[in-house]
Design a protein around this motif. Structure first.
Motif, PDB file in Angstrom:
ATOM      1  N   ILE A 280       0.843  -1.082   0.067  1.00 32.67           N
ATOM      2  CA  ILE A 280       0.033  -0.040  -0.073  1.00 32.67           C
ATOM      3  C   ILE A 280       0.973   1.227   0.083  1.00 32.67           C
ATOM      4  O   ILE A 280       0.775   2.290  -0.857  1.00 32.67           O
ATOM      5  N   ALA A 281       1.853   1.273   0.936  1.00 29.72           N
ATOM      6  CA  ALA A 281       2.794   2.491   0.804  1.00 29.72           C
ATOM      7  C   ALA A 281       3.421   2.767  -0.180  1.00 29.72           C
ATOM      8  O   ALA A 281       3.460   3.657  -1.056  1.00 29.72           O
ATOM      9  N   PHE A 282       3.816   1.612  -1.108  1.00 30.92           N
ATOM     10  CA  PHE A 282       4.753   1.635  -2.155  1.00 30.92           C
ATOM     11  C   PHE A 282       3.664   2.302  -3.557  1.00 30.92           C
ATOM     12  O   PHE A 282       4.136   3.101  -4.115  1.00 30.92           O
ATOM     13  N   PHE A 283       2.556   1.746  -3.582  1.00 34.87           N
ATOM     14  CA  PHE A 283       1.597   2.108  -4.573  1.00 34.87           C
ATOM     15  C   PHE A 283       1.200   3.710  -4.589  1.00 34.87           C
ATOM     16  O   PHE A 283       0.978   4.468  -5.278  1.00 34.87           O
ATOM     17  N   ALA A 284       0.994   4.058  -2.991  1.00 31.64           N
ATOM     18  CA  ALA A 284       0.585   5.336  -2.554  1.00 31.64           C
ATOM     19  C   ALA A 284       1.578   6.172  -3.187  1.00 31.64           C
ATOM     20  O   ALA A 284       1.444   7.330  -3.779  1.00 31.64           O
ATOM     21  N   GLU A 285       2.977   5.914  -2.795  1.00 28.74           N
ATOM     22  CA  GLU A 285       4.049   6.649  -3.251  1.00 28.74           C
ATOM     23  C   GLU A 285       4.314   6.710  -4.802  1.00 28.74           C
ATOM     24  O   GLU A 285       4.506   7.997  -5.151  1.00 28.74           O
ATOM     25  N   GLN A 286       4.093   5.915  -5.301  1.00 31.37           N
ATOM     26  CA  GLN A 286       4.333   5.625  -6.997  1.00 31.37           C
ATOM     27  C   GLN A 286       3.066   6.289  -7.703  1.00 31.37           C
ATOM     28  O   GLN A 286       3.239   6.898  -8.899  1.00 31.37           O
ATOM     29  N   TYR A 287       1.844   6.190  -7.176  1.00 28.11           N
ATOM     30  CA  TYR A 287       0.713   6.466  -8.147  1.00 28.11           C
ATOM     31  C   TYR A 287      -0.171   7.209  -7.635  1.00 28.11           C
ATOM     32  O   TYR A 287      -1.342   7.479  -8.387  1.00 28.11           O
ATOM     33  N   ALA A 288      -0.448   7.562  -6.328  1.00 31.37           N
ATOM     34  CA  ALA A 288      -1.217   8.626  -5.885  1.00 31.37           C
ATOM     35  C   ALA A 288      -1.205  10.027  -6.568  1.00 31.37           C
ATOM     36  O   ALA A 288      -0.074  10.544  -6.679  1.00 31.37           O
ATOM     37  N   SER A 289      -2.144  10.541  -7.202  1.00 32.73           N
ATOM     38  CA  SER A 289      -2.231  11.487  -8.047  1.00 32.73           C
ATOM     39  C   SER A 289      -3.594  12.282  -8.132  1.00 32.73           C
ATOM     40  O   SER A 289      -4.569  11.906  -7.477  1.00 32.73           O
ATOM     41  N   ASP A 290      -3.734  13.275  -8.921  1.00 28.61           N
ATOM     42  CA  ASP A 290      -4.910  13.922  -9.409  1.00 28.61           C
ATOM     43  C   ASP A 290      -5.711  12.902 -10.068  1.00 28.61           C
ATOM     44  O   ASP A 290      -7.009  13.091 -10.197  1.00 28.61           O
ATOM     45  N   ALA A 291      -5.289  11.656 -10.400  1.00 32.99           N
ATOM     46  CA  ALA A 291      -5.847  10.793 -11.088  1.00 32.99           C
ATOM     47  C   ALA A 291      -6.141   9.662 -10.514  1.00 32.99           C
ATOM     48  O   ALA A 291      -7.400   8.836 -10.723  1.00 32.99           O
ATOM     49  N   VAL A 292      -5.344   9.200  -9.559  1.00 31.81           N
ATOM     50  CA  VAL A 292      -5.659   7.935  -8.861  1.00 31.81           C
ATOM     51  C   VAL A 292      -5.451   8.327  -7.365  1.00 31.81           C
ATOM     52  O   VAL A 292      -4.783   8.899  -6.976  1.00 31.81           O
ATOM     53  N   VAL A 293      -6.499   7.688  -6.391  1.00 34.74           N
ATOM     54  CA  VAL A 293      -6.383   7.630  -5.111  1.00 34.74           C
ATOM     55  C   VAL A 293      -6.344   6.096  -4.394  1.00 34.74           C
ATOM     56  O   VAL A 293      -6.766   5.338  -4.895  1.00 34.74           O
ATOM     57  N   THR A 294      -5.268   6.130  -3.604  1.00 33.30           N
ATOM     58  CA  THR A 294      -4.837   5.006  -2.826  1.00 33.30           C
ATOM     59  C   THR A 294      -4.892   5.212  -1.384  1.00 33.30           C
ATOM     60  O   THR A 294      -4.930   6.302  -0.866  1.00 33.30           O
ATOM     61  N   PRO A 295      -4.986   3.891  -0.565  1.00 30.90           N
ATOM     62  CA  PRO A 295      -5.226   4.225   0.939  1.00 30.90           C
ATOM     63  C   PRO A 295      -3.648   4.337   1.229  1.00 30.90           C
ATOM     64  O   PRO A 295      -2.798   4.300   0.518  1.00 30.90           O
ATOM     65  N   GLN A 296      -3.619   4.763   2.556  1.00 29.13           N
ATOM     66  CA  GLN A 296      -2.430   4.617   3.257  1.00 29.13           C
ATOM     67  C   GLN A 296      -2.543   3.863   4.405  1.00 29.13           C
ATOM     68  O   GLN A 296      -3.618   3.661   5.080  1.00 29.13           O
TER      69      GLN A 296
END
Length: 440
Positions: free
Chosen positions: A208-224
């Motif tokens: 989760i932490a990896f994907f939040a760092e790499q892909y969370a943006s104005d287009a994609v929301v991920t949890p932390q």
């Protein structure tokens, strides 16, 4: 989600084997009745066969919900529209995405205490006893931290990790009768490795932490992840709001909205494929994506994550480029490198596989041949179903074990795009892949 709860978690190989056997007997009895009806009631207009499929699917789902874990993962795979299974199976098994009976409240409290050392009331400012959702390996509950942050708490069912080996052993005994493959043990090892990772919530917190760092943006929301309230069997993460695909489509969204989220999905997958990390969210089923009112795509559940070896990812991209260019001379050695074709294979089998993968590969790269592609066009989806059905009839199963989860991503994303029916711009995805190939 069903309101019923079931606290029977058969853990031993004997107990789980009995359930598998009982299910097989029920399915066999249903089929025997269908054959008898064909004799006594004459020709079937299709109604009795559809009823048979529905009854068998319901039997499987009912027993799989008792087994949970590996069995329900199989049910999720059955719900994917590949053209291999009757649609009655897919309709029933789709419940595995959203409708699994949860644990009762007392057991949830105990599982959290066992994992985190205290009961929910001692850990959270608020904790909802009713499960928000229940799936194959665990269920999630809404909660609130002392500072007011809304979170979800994922609680793993008892004994899931302990049953992986025995479930896969039983599955292998069935699969080996159906599939001819020199790589079957390697495929099963690959599945076992991912399931062992998926049942370790500390590992999922890292994902989760990896994907939040790499892909969370104005287009994609991920949890932390909330690491202070996470253990191997209990995972706490920030809450991501949004609609699942079934609810989104039930609102009959306009085409522009379908196009918007289809583009988000398409780009998200391609960013991962082209990334130097080569790490992919490998569970592309509808329950893991959320469609939000702010236009961002919510991505949840990071248990099933696959990191591809450099040489495998690079050879796949080389094969993609060769398919785009219709470069037959470049395709042949790549099929050998990826173990789709191999030395010792008889000439007829080699020709049959080469022909199939040429036709299948040409279909997969079709969206990239134009700047805009309409996934709502029925002909593409029908051709894809036909190729999946043809694949199920091949006597040989070949290819690197890394294809197990690449294929899962491929089937999942095309299934999602087929349901959304978006018109997407493929230029950015094509540029991402071309740039990666050029850099190899």
């Amino acid at each position: 989600m069903s309101d019923a709860s079931d606290d029977s978690f058969p853990a031993s190989k004997l107990d789980r084997g009995k359930i598998f056997a009982k299910t097989g007997l029920k399915v066999g009895a249903n089929y025997a009745k269908y054959l008898a009806d064909r004799v006594t009631k004459g020709k079937d207009d299709g109604t009795r066969k559809r009823d048979l499929n529905t009854r068998n699917a319901q039997e499987l789902f009912r027993e799989f919900t008792k087994l949970r874990g590996t069995a329900l993962k199989l049910a999720q795979s059955m719900s994917m529209d590949t053209g291999v299974l009757p649609e009655e199976f897919m309709d029933v098994m789709a419940q595995a995405q959203y409708q699994v009976p949860p644990m009762n409240k007392a057991l949830v409290q105990k599982r959290i205490r066992d994992g985190l050392g205290a009961y929910p009331a001692q850990l959270f400012d608020a904790f909802e006893a009713e499960a928000l959702a229940a799936a194959s390996i665990g269920q999630v509950h809404r909660a609130r931290l002392d500072d007011g942050t809304p979170v979800v708490v994922k609680v793993q069912y008892p004994n899931v990790r302990e049953t992986i080996a025995s479930d896969l052993a039983m599955a292998r005994s069935i699969i080996k009768r159906i599939v001819k493959s020199p790589n079957l043990d390697e495929y099963m090892d690959e599945v076992r490795a991912r399931l062992n990772e998926e049942t370790d919530y500390l590992n999922e917190a890292e994902n989760i932490a990896f994907f939040a760092e790499q892909y969370a943006s104005d287009a994609v929301v991920t949890p932390q992840p909330v690491r202070a309230y996470t253990a191997e069997t209990v995972l706490t993460m920030t809450y991501v709001e949004g609609q699942h695909l079934d609810a989104f489509l039930a609102d009959d969204p306009p085409q522009a909205r379908r196009d918007h989220f289809g583009q988000r999905l398409w780009d998200f997958i391609h960013e991962q494929i082209a990334s130097d990390h080569r790490t992919i969210h490998a569970d592309a089923h509808p329950g893991n994506f959320l469609f939000r009112t702010d236009g961002r795509l919510g991505v949840i559940d990071f248990g099933c994550v696959k990191t591809f070896p450099q040489d495998f990812r690079d050879d796949m991209l080389r094969l993609w480029r060769a398919r785009i260019a219709d470069d037959s001379a470049a395709i042949e050695p790549l099929l050998y490198r990826l173990d789709i074709l191999h030395e010792g294979m008889d000439a007829a089998a080699r020709a049959r596989l080469r022909d199939f993968f040429d036709r299948f590969g040409s279909l997969i790269v079709r969206p990239y041949r134009t700047d805009r592609f309409d996934f709502g066009a029925p002909t593409f989806h029908q051709e894809l179903q036909a190729r999946f059905r043809e694949a199920s009839e091949l006597r040989e199963t070949t290819g690197s074990p890394h294809f197990v989860f690449l294929n899962k991503v491929l089937v999942g994303i095309f299934n999602l795009m087929g349901q959304l029916g978006p018109v997407i711009d493929t230029r950015r995805s094509r540029t991402l892949l071309e740039g990666t190939v050029t850099a190899l």
